[in-house]
Design a protein around this motif. Structure first.
Motif, PDB file in Angstrom:
ATOM      1  N   VAL A 192      -3.140   4.858  -1.464  1.00 11.26           N
ATOM      2  CA  VAL A 192      -3.943   6.124  -1.663  1.00 11.26           C
ATOM      3  C   VAL A 192      -2.972   6.953  -2.110  1.00 11.26           C
ATOM      4  CG1 VAL A 192      -5.302   8.156  -0.749  1.00 11.26           C
ATOM      5  CG2 VAL A 192      -5.678   5.813   0.259  1.00 11.26           C
ATOM      6  N   GLN A 193      -3.081   7.601  -3.308  1.00  7.35           N
ATOM      7  CA  GLN A 193      -2.156   8.594  -4.052  1.00  7.35           C
ATOM      8  C   GLN A 193      -1.791   9.771  -3.389  1.00  7.35           C
ATOM      9  OE1 GLN A 193      -2.882   9.529  -8.084  1.00  7.35           O
ATOM     10  NE2 GLN A 193      -0.702   9.293  -8.585  1.00  7.35           N
ATOM     11  N   MET A 194      -0.968   9.898  -2.249  1.00 13.83           N
ATOM     12  CA  MET A 194      -0.832  11.297  -1.579  1.00 13.83           C
ATOM     13  C   MET A 194       0.516  11.790  -1.759  1.00 13.83           C
ATOM     14  SD  MET A 194      -2.664   9.793   2.043  1.00 13.83           S
ATOM     15  CE  MET A 194      -1.537   8.472   2.008  1.00 13.83           C
ATOM     16  N   GLU A 195       0.527  13.320  -1.867  1.00 12.71           N
ATOM     17  CA  GLU A 195       1.988  13.762  -2.301  1.00 12.71           C
ATOM     18  C   GLU A 195       2.482  14.706  -1.135  1.00 12.71           C
ATOM     19  OE1 GLU A 195       1.152  15.622  -5.725  1.00 12.71           O
ATOM     20  OE2 GLU A 195       0.771  13.738  -6.927  1.00 12.71           O
ATOM     21  N   CYS A 243      -2.302  16.303   2.075  1.00 14.29           N
ATOM     22  CA  CYS A 243      -3.006  15.208   1.573  1.00 14.29           C
ATOM     23  C   CYS A 243      -3.302  14.330   2.760  1.00 14.29           C
ATOM     24  CB  CYS A 243      -2.416  14.539   0.457  1.00 14.29           C
ATOM     25  SG  CYS A 243      -1.850  15.566  -0.895  1.00 14.29           S
ATOM     26  N   VAL A 257      -7.229  13.378   4.062  1.00  8.73           N
ATOM     27  CA  VAL A 257      -7.914  12.057   4.030  1.00  8.73           C
ATOM     28  C   VAL A 257      -8.279  11.637   5.558  1.00  8.73           C
ATOM     29  CG1 VAL A 257      -7.315   9.572   3.872  1.00  8.73           C
ATOM     30  CG2 VAL A 257      -6.591  11.298   2.163  1.00  8.73           C
ATOM     31  N   ASN A 290       2.014   5.653   1.201  1.00  9.21           N
ATOM     32  CA  ASN A 290       1.000   5.848   0.486  1.00  9.21           C
ATOM     33  C   ASN A 290      -0.309   4.840   0.712  1.00  9.21           C
ATOM     34  OD1 ASN A 290       1.532   7.210  -3.026  1.00  9.21           O
ATOM     35  ND2 ASN A 290       1.933   8.135  -0.952  1.00  9.21           N
ATOM     36  N   GLU A 348     -11.863   9.208  -1.857  1.00  6.43           N
ATOM     37  CA  GLU A 348     -11.701   9.796  -3.058  1.00  6.43           C
ATOM     38  C   GLU A 348     -12.627  11.001  -3.247  1.00  6.43           C
ATOM     39  OE1 GLU A 348     -12.647   6.812  -6.190  1.00  6.43           O
ATOM     40  OE2 GLU A 348     -10.554   6.237  -6.176  1.00  6.43           O
ATOM     41  N   THR A 380     -11.981  13.326  -1.394  1.00  8.11           N
ATOM     42  CA  THR A 380     -11.107  14.300  -0.864  1.00  8.11           C
ATOM     43  C   THR A 380     -10.265  14.513  -2.215  1.00  8.11           C
ATOM     44  OG1 THR A 380      -9.386  12.698  -0.387  1.00  8.11           O
ATOM     45  CG2 THR A 380     -10.876  13.466   1.243  1.00  8.11           C
ATOM     46  N   LYS A 385      -8.227  12.165  -3.862  1.00  9.18           N
ATOM     47  CA  LYS A 385      -7.296  11.484  -4.082  1.00  9.18           C
ATOM     48  C   LYS A 385      -7.809  10.012  -4.455  1.00  9.18           C
ATOM     49  CE  LYS A 385      -5.299  14.584  -1.995  1.00  9.18           C
ATOM     50  NZ  LYS A 385      -4.610  15.580  -2.818  1.00  9.18           N
ATOM     51  N   LYS A 386      -6.981   9.522  -5.309  1.00 12.03           N
ATOM     52  CA  LYS A 386      -7.388   8.064  -5.911  1.00 12.03           C
ATOM     53  C   LYS A 386      -6.896   7.043  -4.901  1.00 12.03           C
ATOM     54  CE  LYS A 386      -5.948   9.337 -10.533  1.00 12.03           C
ATOM     55  NZ  LYS A 386      -5.274   8.814 -11.620  1.00 12.03           N
ATOM     56  N   TRP A 409      -2.547   3.241  -9.869  1.00 12.24           N
ATOM     57  CA  TRP A 409      -3.271   4.334 -10.325  1.00 12.24           C
ATOM     58  C   TRP A 409      -3.946   4.412 -11.841  1.00 12.24           C
ATOM     59  CZ3 TRP A 409      -3.566   4.936  -5.642  1.00 12.24           C
ATOM     60  CH2 TRP A 409      -2.216   4.931  -4.732  1.00 12.24           C
TER      61      TRP A 409
END
Length: 272
Positions: free
Chosen positions: A13-16, A20, A24, A44, A62, A64, A66-67, A250
């Motif tokens: 999951v693409q979280m920064e 994030c 999720v 991630n 997704e 949320t 996020k990919k 991604w």
């Protein structure tokens, strides 16, 4: 107490940031059927224990913003996947696409899939004996039937159905079917290298009056098929960049989504 029908699923999951992570985790904690949520910002990754389909979990994540990309399904080496249509499989008219996953549990095998591009209504789903799609779905052999039993439905006694008899799936008005079933005869270790087929008509589950009913359920043309191959369990897929084209997970996921949209447009234009 652990639900014996639940399995662990791993998503990239693409979280920064921590926000994030919290978003999720909170989204997943609200859903019945999801337990033991583990979210790692450093990796991630999101790992959950669930009895829901992997597509449902992906949609929740997704939503949320996020990919999410599925990385691991099940906890051991007894996991498999079949890609119907596309570059890996075959579909009549090249409009059907699907991903179906198999994972061994104590009670049998969980079969979890999503297929797009079908006509609305019921379609038969079967495991076939061969993994040869050199001539489309016509070269995959007959239903997987190691015990030489008559054709039947998944609720029939083992002596009255093929191991490959998975019953029917029903596509909605958009041509999509999402399903999660448990089959007590399928052993994942015995289906590697075989194939999965979806048919044009409803399977009569061996209840018809003619001889073909006990062979294939009068389920019509083989519309789409894919070879059943080993797939990654938890922590077994470490890929972050695709070696074939240099895309990140991604970018690769976005490319797949665009292709799915094009396929749906083609389906509507051709009125399949």
């Amino acid at each position: 107490m652990k639900n014996m029908n639940s399995i662990k699923i791993e998503f990239a999951v693409q979280m920064e940031c921590q926000k994030c992570v919290d978003s999720v985790r909170n989204a997943l904690h609200k859903v019945e059927g999801i337990r033991n949520v583990q979210v790692s910002l450093d990796q991630n990754s999101v790992i959950i224990d669930t009895n829901l389909s992997h597509l449902k979990i992906q949609e929740i994540i997704e939503n949320t913003g996020k990919k999410a990309v599925l990385k691991g399904y099940g906890e051991d080496n007894y996991s498999a996947v079949s890609m119907l249509g596309g570059n890996s499989g075959y579909s009549f008219g090249d409009v059907i696409r699907g991903v179906v996953r198999f994972v061994q549990i104590e009670k049998g095998c969980i079969i979890d899939g999503t297929i797009d591009g079908l006509t609305t209504g019921y379609h038969g789903l079967h495991i076939h004996e061969c993994g040869d799609i050199s001539n489309g779905c016509e070269s995959v052999g007959e239903h997987y039937n190691p015990y030489h039993t008559p054709h039947g439905g998944p609720d029939d006694p083992p002596s009255k159905r093929h191991v490959g008899d998975l019953g029917n799936i029903m596509a909605d008005n958009n041509g999509r079917v999402t399903f999660r079933m448990i089959n007590d005869l399928v052993d994942v270790s015995s289906i590697f290298g075989r194939s999965l087929v979806v048919t044009s008509k409803m399977d009569d589950l061996g209840k018809g009056d003619d001889p073909a009913s006990k062979i294939d359920g009068n389920s019509g043309k083989r519309l789409a098929c894919g070879i059943i191959a080993r797939s990654s369990g938890l922590f077994q897929n470490t890929k972050r960049i695709c070696a074939c084209d240099g895309l990140t997970l991604w970018d690769e996921r976005d490319k797949s989504v665009i292709k799915q949209k094009r396929n749906k447009s083609a389906l509507k234009m051709n009125n399949v």
